[in-house]
Design an enzyme around this catalytic site. Structure first.
Site, PDB file in Angstrom:
ATOM      1  CB  CYS A 281      -1.685   4.035   7.263  1.00  0.00           C
ATOM      2  SG  CYS A 281      -2.521   3.834   5.931  1.00  0.00           S
TER       3      CYS A 281
HETATM    4  N1  LIG Z   1      -1.669   5.545   1.236  1.00  0.00           N
HETATM    5  C1  LIG Z   1      -2.426   4.909   1.655  1.00  0.00           C
HETATM    6  O1  LIG Z   1      -1.219   3.822   1.341  1.00  0.00           O
HETATM    7  C2  LIG Z   1      -3.690   4.798   2.511  1.00  0.00           C
HETATM    8  C3  LIG Z   1      -4.030   3.654   2.399  1.00  0.00           C
HETATM    9  C4  LIG Z   1      -5.024   3.836   3.204  1.00  0.00           C
HETATM   10  C5  LIG Z   1      -5.573   4.901   3.486  1.00  0.00           C
HETATM   11  N2  LIG Z   1      -5.329   6.109   3.200  1.00  0.00           N
HETATM   12  C6  LIG Z   1      -6.297   6.865   2.874  1.00  0.00           C
HETATM   13  O2  LIG Z   1      -6.092   7.606   2.133  1.00  0.00           O
HETATM   14  C7  LIG Z   1      -7.021   8.708   1.911  1.00  0.00           C
HETATM   15  C8  LIG Z   1      -6.208   9.685   1.195  1.00  0.00           C
HETATM   16  O3  LIG Z   1      -4.452   9.065   0.941  1.00  0.00           O
HETATM   17  P1  LIG Z   1      -3.721   8.985  -0.730  1.00  0.00           P
HETATM   18  O4  LIG Z   1      -2.576   8.631   0.758  1.00  0.00           O
HETATM   19  O5  LIG Z   1      -4.304   9.045  -1.495  1.00  0.00           O
HETATM   20  O6  LIG Z   1      -2.901  10.720  -0.406  1.00  0.00           O
HETATM   21  P2  LIG Z   1      -3.167  11.392  -1.298  1.00  0.00           P
HETATM   22  O7  LIG Z   1      -2.060  12.627  -0.829  1.00  0.00           O
HETATM   23  O8  LIG Z   1      -1.848  10.503  -2.339  1.00  0.00           O
HETATM   24  O9  LIG Z   1      -4.008  11.329  -2.475  1.00  0.00           O
HETATM   25  C9  LIG Z   1      -4.515  12.993  -1.963  1.00  0.00           C
HETATM   26  C10 LIG Z   1      -5.144  13.703  -3.259  1.00  0.00           C
HETATM   27  O10 LIG Z   1      -6.144  13.973  -3.136  1.00  0.00           O
HETATM   28  C11 LIG Z   1      -6.051  15.995  -3.596  1.00  0.00           C
HETATM   29  N3  LIG Z   1      -6.789  16.671  -2.631  1.00  0.00           N
HETATM   30  C12 LIG Z   1      -6.215  16.966  -2.005  1.00  0.00           C
HETATM   31  N4  LIG Z   1      -8.036  18.506  -1.422  1.00  0.00           N
HETATM   32  C13 LIG Z   1      -8.180  17.614  -2.265  1.00  0.00           C
HETATM   33  C14 LIG Z   1     -10.109  18.269  -2.825  1.00  0.00           C
HETATM   34  N5  LIG Z   1     -10.247  19.213  -1.917  1.00  0.00           N
HETATM   35  N6  LIG Z   1     -10.423  18.150  -3.612  1.00  0.00           N
HETATM   36  C15 LIG Z   1      -9.796  17.082  -4.550  1.00  0.00           C
HETATM   37  N7  LIG Z   1      -8.493  16.731  -4.337  1.00  0.00           N
HETATM   38  C16 LIG Z   1      -7.696  17.685  -3.381  1.00  0.00           C
HETATM   39  C17 LIG Z   1      -5.046  16.111  -3.458  1.00  0.00           C
HETATM   40  O11 LIG Z   1      -4.155  16.628  -4.826  1.00  0.00           O
HETATM   41  C18 LIG Z   1      -3.931  14.601  -3.639  1.00  0.00           C
HETATM   42  O12 LIG Z   1      -3.528  14.489  -4.805  1.00  0.00           O
HETATM   43  C19 LIG Z   1      -6.153   9.018   3.679  1.00  0.00           C
HETATM   44  O13 LIG Z   1      -6.936   9.585   4.638  1.00  0.00           O
HETATM   45  C20 LIG Z   1      -5.588   8.557   3.765  1.00  0.00           C
HETATM   46  O14 LIG Z   1      -5.338   8.560   5.290  1.00  0.00           O
HETATM   47  C21 LIG Z   1      -4.206   6.130   2.341  1.00  0.00           C
END
Ligand SMILES: NC(=O)c1ccc[n+]([C@@H]2O[C@H](COP(=O)([O-])OP(=O)(O)OC[C@H]3O[C@@H](n4cnc5c(N)ncnc54)[C@H](O)[C@@H]3O)[C@@H](O)[C@H]2O)c1
Length: 441
Positions: A281
């Site tokens: 983030c």
């Molecule tokens: N990790 C954090 O602490 C956090 C905190 C706040 C916001 N976010 C935001 O949340 C969002 C997700 O982050 P995350 O950390 O969970 O990411 P991540 O990489 O852990 O998980 C994302 C998942 O989406 C899947 N994916 C990718 N493309 C896809 C598609 N087209 N269809 C279905 N699944 C698909 C991936 O395989 C993966 O399992 C991002 O935008 C991130 O900026 C993350």
């Protein structure tokens, strides 16, 4: 909200399904954000379908195995066993869903432009099976305007009217992996819809599983909330990192300065310096904002400056190590440096954007031999190199210098100082320990 909108059949039907927990919930993207959310809705009585493009993750989940540290295997297997959670790679399940939360990645390209390809791909797949009565909530962090400009036209092209035939919201994700107090259920959730009916549907949906929901007037407000939160952190960390550099030049202990300033009961919030920003983030999200505002001719100067200062911290740390070795008649070149902790923050296994990677590469470039220990990261991939986590005591004894990059709670710090020849502490992990071997940031 107009009563006309509320009383439409579609609104009333979905509202009823959500309130009776018979709505079929879909979560697209089962990572750090999506999986805890899926489990939370299953816990509160919904049947949840998770959709992910990675077959290995989906297969693991269906066997009851979690790939997210904050979600225990036992929770996944409990809901898989009770048929309240199922994972799939097949988007055709959207036909049978009532709600969809999109939690896919939103990385930056090397040029610091947002990479919207994951959102676009998920939305295109959802559009193939879209139907009246769906509530879609985007959760991926993104620039203000994404929901209105990217998602809405794709769904409206199908001939359906937002706020009447379907509902569309943005809700920023605030998950803080490894936080023992605030998890998905007790972190207030902001939600903003394209229309008032959308906001109301989003509010109703989240209030079934989460303690506090904060409705806002639009998707753009909700998108901007997330960017304000993360920009606030990034800039304050930039300020305190610059303060650390200034204190270093003046021989002042920056940690003592911050602790003393934090005794002020109003108007001050402590932030701490470190080896650089990590995680998904803070180093990334503010650049969504600067990218978007540039299009309207507004320069996000605070963001650019903080990005520059924070990005320079690994170099500052490596210089600090070099100086500490020089003072002892050694050089980085030819020395053995042992890195304690490589995850981007304390007590988690996430390596994304970890400053440890930069520090290690910089040290290797200057000719050091580098080893590391991290109880959460057994193996580290660095360009073409693979490193294995080593025993910390043996490595500390053998190394010319130990560098604490991540202050995991389960390191035995007094023992580490005892067995080391020299320790550079970038996190104030050795607070309270006095030794001539210690060099603090
Ligand atoms: N990790 C954090 O602490 C956090 C905190 C706040 C916001 N976010 C935001 O949340 C969002 C997700 O982050 P995350 O950390 O969970 O990411 P991540 O990489 O852990 O998980 C994302 C998942 O989406 C899947 N994916 C990718 N493309 C896809 C598609 N087209 N269809 C279905 N699944 C698909 C991936 O395989 C993966 O399992 C991002 O935008 C991130 O900026 C993350």
């Amino acid at each position: 909200m107009s009563t006309a909108v509320q009383s439409t059949g579609v609104f009333a039907q979905l509202k009823n399904k959500i309130e009776t927990k018979t709505a079929r919930v879909g979560i697209v993207g089962l990572g750090y954000v999506g999986l805890p959310l899926a489990v939370e809705f299953a816990k509160s009585g919904f049947t949840v379908t998770g959709i992910d493009v990675q077959e290995t993750k989906v297969e693991g989940l269906n066997r009851g195995e979690s790939h997210v540290q904050d979600v225990p295997d036992s929770e996944v297997s409990r809901f898989i066993g009770a048929k309240r959670f199922i994972a799939t790679t097949d988007f055709s399940v959207v036909r049978d869903l009532d709600t969809i939360n999109i939690c896919v990645p939103t990385p930056l390209r090397k040029t610091k432009d947002p990479d919207m390809s994951y959102i676009v791909s998920a939305v295109e797949e959802i559009a193939k099976y879209f139907h009246p009565g769906l509530l879609v909530i985007l959760e991926s962090t993104t620039y203000p305007g994404t929901t209105d400009e990217l998602l809405l036209p794709t769904f409206e092209k199908l001939g359906l009217k937002v706020g009447q035939d379907f509902f569309l919201c943005f809700s920023p994700e605030r998950v803080d992996p490894g936080n023992p107090i605030y998890q998905t259920s007790n972190t207030p959730k902001v939600v903003g819809g394209v229309t008032p009916a959308c906001t109301e549907m989003g509010r109703l949906f989240f209030s079934q599983a989460l303690d506090t929901v904060v409705p806002v007037a639009s998707t753009r407000v909700a998108e901007m909330v997330k960017l304000l939160e993360n920009t606030f952190r990034m800039i304050n960390i930039g300020l305190v990192n610059e303060m650390a550099i200034m204190c270093d030049g003046m021989g002042i202990n920056v940690w003592e300065v911050i602790d003393a300033a934090a005794t002020k009961p109003f108007g001050f919030m402590p932030f701490y310096p470190g080896p650089g920003l990590g995680g998904h983030c803070i180093p990334i999200d503010p650049f969504y904002l600067s990218w978007k505002t540039k299009q309207s001719g507004i320069e996000a100067r605070f963001i650019e400056l903080a990005g520059y200062i924070n990005g320079n911290m690994p170099h500052f740390v490596v210089d600090k190590i070099q100086n500490a070795l020089n003072d002892r008649g050694k050089a980085v070149k030819g020395s053995h440096l042992h890195i304690a902790g490589v995850a981007y923050k304390r007590n988690i296994d996430d390596m994304r954007e970890s400053p440890a990677l930069d520090v290690i590469l910089l040290l290797m470039k200057r000719g050091a031999k580098v080893t590391y220990s991290d109880p959460y990261v057994p193996q580290l991939k660095l360009d073409n190199l693979i490193l294995e986590s080593n025993d910390i005591t043996a490595s500390a004894t053998a190394a010319d210098c130990v560098v604490i990059i991540t202050d995991h709670s389960n390191f035995d710090y007094p023992a580490l100082v005892e067995s080391s020849n020299l320790v550079v502490d970038t996190r104030n992990a050795l607070k309270g320990i006095e030794s001539p071997k210690i060099v603090r940031l």
